[in-house]
Design a protein around this motif. Structure first.
Motif, PDB file in Angstrom:
ATOM      1  N   LEU A 167      58.879 -15.328 -28.809  1.00  0.00           N
ATOM      2  CA  LEU A 167      57.430 -15.218 -29.088  1.00  0.00           C
ATOM      3  C   LEU A 167      57.081 -15.619 -30.382  1.00  0.00           C
ATOM      4  CD1 LEU A 167      54.908 -14.131 -27.684  1.00  0.00           C
ATOM      5  CD2 LEU A 167      54.959 -12.115 -28.910  1.00  0.00           C
ATOM      6  N   THR A 168      58.062 -15.505 -31.370  1.00  0.00           N
ATOM      7  CA  THR A 168      58.084 -15.901 -32.862  1.00  0.00           C
ATOM      8  C   THR A 168      58.330 -17.065 -33.367  1.00  0.00           C
ATOM      9  OG1 THR A 168      60.088 -14.645 -33.333  1.00  0.00           O
ATOM     10  CG2 THR A 168      57.710 -13.567 -33.622  1.00  0.00           C
ATOM     11  N   LYS A 169      58.859 -18.170 -32.275  1.00  0.00           N
ATOM     12  CA  LYS A 169      59.172 -19.348 -32.576  1.00  0.00           C
ATOM     13  C   LYS A 169      58.101 -20.119 -33.352  1.00  0.00           C
ATOM     14  CE  LYS A 169      62.971 -21.261 -31.387  1.00  0.00           C
ATOM     15  NZ  LYS A 169      63.657 -21.818 -29.984  1.00  0.00           N
ATOM     16  N   ILE A 170      56.873 -20.298 -32.744  1.00  0.00           N
ATOM     17  CA  ILE A 170      55.600 -20.712 -33.456  1.00  0.00           C
ATOM     18  C   ILE A 170      54.943 -19.627 -34.419  1.00  0.00           C
ATOM     19  CG2 ILE A 170      55.118 -22.950 -32.508  1.00  0.00           C
ATOM     20  CD1 ILE A 170      53.335 -21.431 -30.718  1.00  0.00           C
ATOM     21  N   PRO A 171      54.537 -19.574 -35.448  1.00  0.00           N
ATOM     22  CA  PRO A 171      53.933 -18.524 -36.125  1.00  0.00           C
ATOM     23  C   PRO A 171      52.695 -18.044 -35.299  1.00  0.00           C
ATOM     24  CG  PRO A 171      54.067 -20.372 -37.749  1.00  0.00           C
ATOM     25  CD  PRO A 171      54.614 -20.992 -36.244  1.00  0.00           C
ATOM     26  N   LEU A 172      53.107 -16.528 -35.356  1.00  0.00           N
ATOM     27  CA  LEU A 172      51.772 -15.800 -34.539  1.00  0.00           C
ATOM     28  C   LEU A 172      50.481 -16.154 -34.636  1.00  0.00           C
ATOM     29  CD1 LEU A 172      53.589 -12.248 -34.728  1.00  0.00           C
ATOM     30  CD2 LEU A 172      53.331 -13.625 -32.681  1.00  0.00           C
ATOM     31  N   ASN A 173      49.870 -16.368 -33.656  1.00  0.00           N
ATOM     32  CA  ASN A 173      48.550 -16.324 -33.846  1.00  0.00           C
ATOM     33  C   ASN A 173      47.784 -15.894 -32.716  1.00  0.00           C
ATOM     34  OD1 ASN A 173      48.698 -18.179 -31.902  1.00  0.00           O
ATOM     35  ND2 ASN A 173      47.865 -19.989 -32.819  1.00  0.00           N
ATOM     36  N   TYR A 174      46.344 -15.367 -32.770  1.00  0.00           N
ATOM     37  CA  TYR A 174      45.624 -14.553 -31.614  1.00  0.00           C
ATOM     38  C   TYR A 174      45.610 -15.360 -30.369  1.00  0.00           C
ATOM     39  CZ  TYR A 174      42.266 -11.829 -29.476  1.00  0.00           C
ATOM     40  OH  TYR A 174      41.441 -11.041 -28.563  1.00  0.00           O
ATOM     41  N   THR A 175      45.546 -16.709 -30.435  1.00  0.00           N
ATOM     42  CA  THR A 175      45.249 -17.152 -29.053  1.00  0.00           C
ATOM     43  C   THR A 175      46.810 -17.095 -28.424  1.00  0.00           C
ATOM     44  OG1 THR A 175      44.728 -19.057 -30.665  1.00  0.00           O
ATOM     45  CG2 THR A 175      44.701 -19.523 -28.244  1.00  0.00           C
ATOM     46  N   GLN A 176      47.681 -17.246 -28.891  1.00  0.00           N
ATOM     47  CA  GLN A 176      49.164 -16.945 -28.184  1.00  0.00           C
ATOM     48  C   GLN A 176      49.041 -15.719 -27.644  1.00  0.00           C
ATOM     49  OE1 GLN A 176      52.185 -16.795 -30.918  1.00  0.00           O
ATOM     50  NE2 GLN A 176      53.650 -17.843 -29.524  1.00  0.00           N
TER      51      GLN A 176
ATOM     52  N   SER B 284      46.600 -13.654 -26.839  1.00  0.00           N
ATOM     53  CA  SER B 284      45.766 -13.364 -25.728  1.00  0.00           C
ATOM     54  C   SER B 284      45.984 -13.979 -24.590  1.00  0.00           C
ATOM     55  CB  SER B 284      44.318 -13.807 -26.193  1.00  0.00           C
ATOM     56  OG  SER B 284      44.328 -15.170 -26.600  1.00  0.00           O
ATOM     57  N   VAL B 285      46.549 -15.226 -24.647  1.00  0.00           N
ATOM     58  CA  VAL B 285      47.137 -15.672 -23.344  1.00  0.00           C
ATOM     59  C   VAL B 285      48.274 -14.833 -22.754  1.00  0.00           C
ATOM     60  CG1 VAL B 285      48.558 -17.548 -22.507  1.00  0.00           C
ATOM     61  CG2 VAL B 285      46.738 -18.070 -24.201  1.00  0.00           C
ATOM     62  N   LEU B 286      49.229 -14.281 -23.536  1.00  0.00           N
ATOM     63  CA  LEU B 286      50.204 -13.408 -22.927  1.00  0.00           C
ATOM     64  C   LEU B 286      49.703 -12.092 -22.577  1.00  0.00           C
ATOM     65  CD1 LEU B 286      53.027 -12.406 -23.138  1.00  0.00           C
ATOM     66  CD2 LEU B 286      52.885 -11.518 -25.445  1.00  0.00           C
ATOM     67  N   ALA B 287      48.596 -11.393 -23.082  1.00  0.00           N
ATOM     68  CA  ALA B 287      47.814 -10.369 -22.589  1.00  0.00           C
ATOM     69  C   ALA B 287      47.322 -10.631 -21.240  1.00  0.00           C
ATOM     70  CB  ALA B 287      46.713  -9.938 -23.839  1.00  0.00           C
ATOM     71  N   ASP B 288      46.719 -11.954 -21.132  1.00  0.00           N
ATOM     72  CA  ASP B 288      46.132 -12.280 -20.008  1.00  0.00           C
ATOM     73  C   ASP B 288      47.007 -12.251 -18.892  1.00  0.00           C
ATOM     74  OD1 ASP B 288      44.276 -15.090 -18.779  1.00  0.00           O
ATOM     75  OD2 ASP B 288      43.651 -13.061 -18.727  1.00  0.00           O
ATOM     76  N   ASP B 289      48.126 -12.880 -19.040  1.00  0.00           N
ATOM     77  CA  ASP B 289      49.418 -13.124 -18.230  1.00  0.00           C
ATOM     78  C   ASP B 289      49.537 -11.463 -17.506  1.00  0.00           C
ATOM     79  OD1 ASP B 289      51.987 -15.311 -18.825  1.00  0.00           O
ATOM     80  OD2 ASP B 289      50.597 -15.267 -17.087  1.00  0.00           O
ATOM     81  N   ILE B 290      49.804 -10.696 -18.712  1.00  0.00           N
ATOM     82  CA  ILE B 290      50.272  -9.404 -18.175  1.00  0.00           C
ATOM     83  C   ILE B 290      49.179  -8.716 -17.420  1.00  0.00           C
ATOM     84  CG2 ILE B 290      50.934  -7.107 -18.967  1.00  0.00           C
ATOM     85  CD1 ILE B 290      52.113  -8.319 -21.755  1.00  0.00           C
ATOM     86  N   ILE B 291      47.865  -8.950 -17.696  1.00  0.00           N
ATOM     87  CA  ILE B 291      46.894  -8.046 -17.026  1.00  0.00           C
ATOM     88  C   ILE B 291      46.912  -8.615 -15.540  1.00  0.00           C
ATOM     89  CG2 ILE B 291      44.414  -7.923 -17.047  1.00  0.00           C
ATOM     90  CD1 ILE B 291      44.351  -7.246 -20.014  1.00  0.00           C
TER      91      ILE B 291
ATOM     92  N   MET C 274      47.710  -5.754 -28.649  1.00  0.00           N
ATOM     93  CA  MET C 274      49.142  -6.489 -28.548  1.00  0.00           C
ATOM     94  C   MET C 274      49.292  -7.492 -30.011  1.00  0.00           C
ATOM     95  SD  MET C 274      50.912  -6.415 -26.245  1.00  0.00           S
ATOM     96  CE  MET C 274      51.982  -7.814 -26.251  1.00  0.00           C
ATOM     97  N   PHE C 275      47.976  -8.023 -30.249  1.00  0.00           N
ATOM     98  CA  PHE C 275      48.260  -8.810 -31.512  1.00  0.00           C
ATOM     99  C   PHE C 275      48.684  -8.208 -32.769  1.00  0.00           C
ATOM    100  CE2 PHE C 275      47.663 -12.400 -33.680  1.00  0.00           C
ATOM    101  CZ  PHE C 275      46.820 -12.144 -35.166  1.00  0.00           C
ATOM    102  N   ASN C 276      47.856  -6.858 -32.946  1.00  0.00           N
ATOM    103  CA  ASN C 276      48.409  -5.924 -33.950  1.00  0.00           C
ATOM    104  C   ASN C 276      49.738  -5.570 -33.818  1.00  0.00           C
ATOM    105  OD1 ASN C 276      47.962  -4.414 -36.331  1.00  0.00           O
ATOM    106  ND2 ASN C 276      48.094  -2.605 -35.177  1.00  0.00           N
TER     107      ASN C 276
END
Lengths: 321, 112
Positions: A167-176, A178-185, A260-262
Motif C-alpha cells: 500500500l505504501t509503495k507510492i505515498p499515501l493519499n486519500y484517492t488510493q 478510497s478506492v481500497l475502501a470501495d473495493d472492500i465494501i 481507513m485513511f486515518n
C-alpha cells in the motif's frame, strides 16, 4: 638439543585452546586453528569486529531514515484525525455492538524490523475474532500489509477474505484509500467493520486501537431502538431529496474511507516510530558487542606477543645456560 | 462563533445560522462561504457531507476543500467551455459522467 626442546615447547602451545574468552566471544573457540600453528590468530576476532561495525553503521542509518520519514508523515496523520471526528459526533461510537457479520480489517506494515507493532495488531485481531465468534457468526479478516498476512495465514487461513499489500509503495493519499475502501465494501458483506491499527501517540508510544464502522442497516436498526447516540439520529432533518436510508448508505461509505485513511496514516507513523526505536537499540547493542570484542582482540594480541617473547627469552637463556 | 455558513447542498444553497435545526446534508461541488462579523471566507468544496447539530455546531467533511484565493480564475474560465464541448462529444456513460462532473465543478467555480 635445545632446538628440540624449543620445538617441543612450541608444540605444547599449538593445539591447546586460546586463553578463556568472555561471553559473546566464547563462540570463537569452535573455530578451527590449523594444527602446528605457532601464533594465536586474531583473524577470527577481527572479522567479527568488522561485521559488527558494519551492522552498527547500517542500523544507525536506518534509524535516521525512519526519523525523517516520521517527521513528514506525522503532520499528515495528525491532520487526518479531524476526518472522522464529525462522524463520531453524529453517530457515536459503539465498539461493543453485537452483530452477526463482523469483518476485522487489520492494518499492518509491509516491511519488518519495526519492533513488535505488527504482532500486537495481530494479537488484538485474534482476540477480537475470538470475542465475536459464536454459533452462527464467524468474523472474517481483511488483511492490509504483508506482516499481518504472514502471521494470520498460519492459523486463520480460511477466515481471511481479502489481503492487500504494498500500500505504501507510492505515498499515501486519500484517492488510493478510497478506492481500497470501495473495493472492500463491494466485495465483503458486513454488518460491522472493525479496523485494527496502531494509533500514534508519541515517538515511543503506539496504542493498538479498534475503530468501528457500522453498516447502514445496523445504523437503521439502532436508530429505531432509540438507544444511545444513534437514537437521536431521528431528530436530524435530511436535506435534499434522498431518503434516510440512502443518506445513511453514503454516510457509511464515506465514514469507512475516512477512518481507513486515518488508520493507514497512523499505522505508518507508528511503524516509523517503532523502527526508530528498534534500530536505535540495535545499534547500541552492536556498540556493546564491539567493545567486548575489542577487549578480546587486545587480550589475544597481547597473549600472542607474550608467547613470542617467552619463546625468544627462554631460547636465549637456554643458549646461554 | 460565526454569523452564517452557506453550504452547497445537492438541492441548492443551504444557509445555516445559529439555532438551525439538526440536519444532515449531502454536498455537491461548489462554493462554501463562512460569514463572520468582519467578512466572508470562501472555500471551494469538492463534495462531502455537512452535519448541523442541535447545539449549533456544524461539521463539514469534504473530500477536498480549497480556499478560493488559491484557485486560478483564468483556468476556470477556460475550462468551462472546454468541458461543455466534451460533453457534446462524450459517448459512453462513464465518459458522460466524468465530463458532467467537470462541467458542474467549473460552473460552480465560475459563479461568484
Amino acid at each position: 638439543m635445545a632446538m628440540a626442546a624449543l620445538r617441543r615447547e612450541g608444540r605444547r602451545f599449538a593445539p591447546s585452546s586460546p586463553p578463556p574468552l568472555l561471553d559473546a566471544s566464547a563462540l570463537l573457540i569452535e573455530h578451527h586453528v590449523p594444527f602446528g600453528a605457532r601464533s594465536i590468530s586474531t583473524q577470527v576476532v577481527r572479522n567479527r569486529m568488522k561485521s559488527v561495525k558494519n551492522i552498527q553503521k547500517i542500523t544507525k542509518a536506518m534509524k535516521m531514515v525512519a526519523a525523517s520519514k516520521l517527521r513528514a508523515i506525522q503532520i499528515r496523520a495528525e491532520n487526518s484525525r479531524g476526518l472522522w471526528q464529525p462522524f463520531i459526533a453524529l453517530l457515536g461510537d459503539t465498539p461493543s455492538i453485537d452483530v452477526k457479520k463482523n469483518v476485522i480489517v487489520t492494518v499492518s506494515s509491509d516491511k519488518g524490523l519495526c519492533g513488535g507493532i505488527n504482532s500486537t495488531s495481530v494479537r488484538l485481531s485474534k482476540g477480537l475474532h475470538k470475542l465475536n465468534s459464536g454459533p452462527d457468526k464467524e468474523p472474517k479478516y481483511v488483511v492490509v500489509g504483508e506482516k499481518a498476512k504472514v502471521q494470520l495465514i498460519r492459523d486463520s487461513r480460511k477466515h481471511i477474505h481479502l489481503t492487500i499489500s504494498e500500500l505504501t509503495k507510492i505515498p499515501l493519499n486519500y484517492t488510493q484509500v478510497s478506492v481500497l475502501a470501495d473495493d472492500i465494501i463491494k466485495n465483503v458483506e458486513f454488518d460491522a467493520l472493525k479496523i485494527v491499527f496502531n494509533k500514534f501517540h508519541s515517538v515511543v508510544s503506539f496504542i493498538p486501537t479498534v475503530s468501528t464502522v457500522l453498516s447502514p442497516e445496523v445504523v437503521e436498526r439502532e436508530v429505531e431502538s432509540g438507544s444511545g447516540k444513534l437514537g437521536e439520529l431521528d431528530s436530524y432533518e435530511i436535506e435534499g431529496g434522498s431518503t434516510r436510508g440512502e443518506t445513511l448508505q453514503n454516510l457509511a461509505e464515506f465514514q469507512f474511507s475516512c477512518v481507513m485513511f486515518n488508520a493507514v496514516l497512523e499505522n505508518a507513523c507508528s511503524e516509523m516510530g517503532a523502527r526508530m526505536s528498534a534500530m536505535d537499540s540495535s545499534s547500541r547493542n552492536a556498540g556493546e558487542v564491539l567493545d567486548r570484542l575489542t577487549l578480546t582482540y587486545n587480550r589475544t594480541r597481547q597473549a600472542a606477543i607474550t608467547t613470542e617473547l617467552t619463546e625468544i627469552i627462554s631460547g636465549a637463556s637456554a643458549l646461554e645456560g | 462563533m460565526v454569523d452564517m455558513v452557506i453550504v452547497p447542498a445537492t438541492r441548492g444553497q443551504l444557509g445555516v445560522l445559529p439555532g438551525h435545526v439538526a440536519t444532515i446534508a449531502e454536498l455537491k461541488p461548489g462554493i462554501m462561504s463562512v460569514h463572520d462579523g468582519n467578512g466572508v471566507t470562501k472555500y471551494f468544496v469538492s463534495s462531502g457531507f455537512a452535519f448541523v447539530h442541535a447545539n449549533s455546531f456544524a461539521d463539514l467533511i469534504a473530500v477536498e476543500a480549497v480556499p478560493l484565493d488559491r484557485i486560478d480564475a483564468c483556468l476556470v474560465w477556460k475550462g468551462l467551455p472546454e468541458f461543455t464541448q466534451k460533453l457534446k462529444s462524450a459517448s459512453t456513460d462513464l465518459e458522460k459522467a466524468e465530463v458532467q462532473i467537470g462541467v458542474d465543478v467549473h460552473s460552480a467555480l465560475n459563479s461568484p
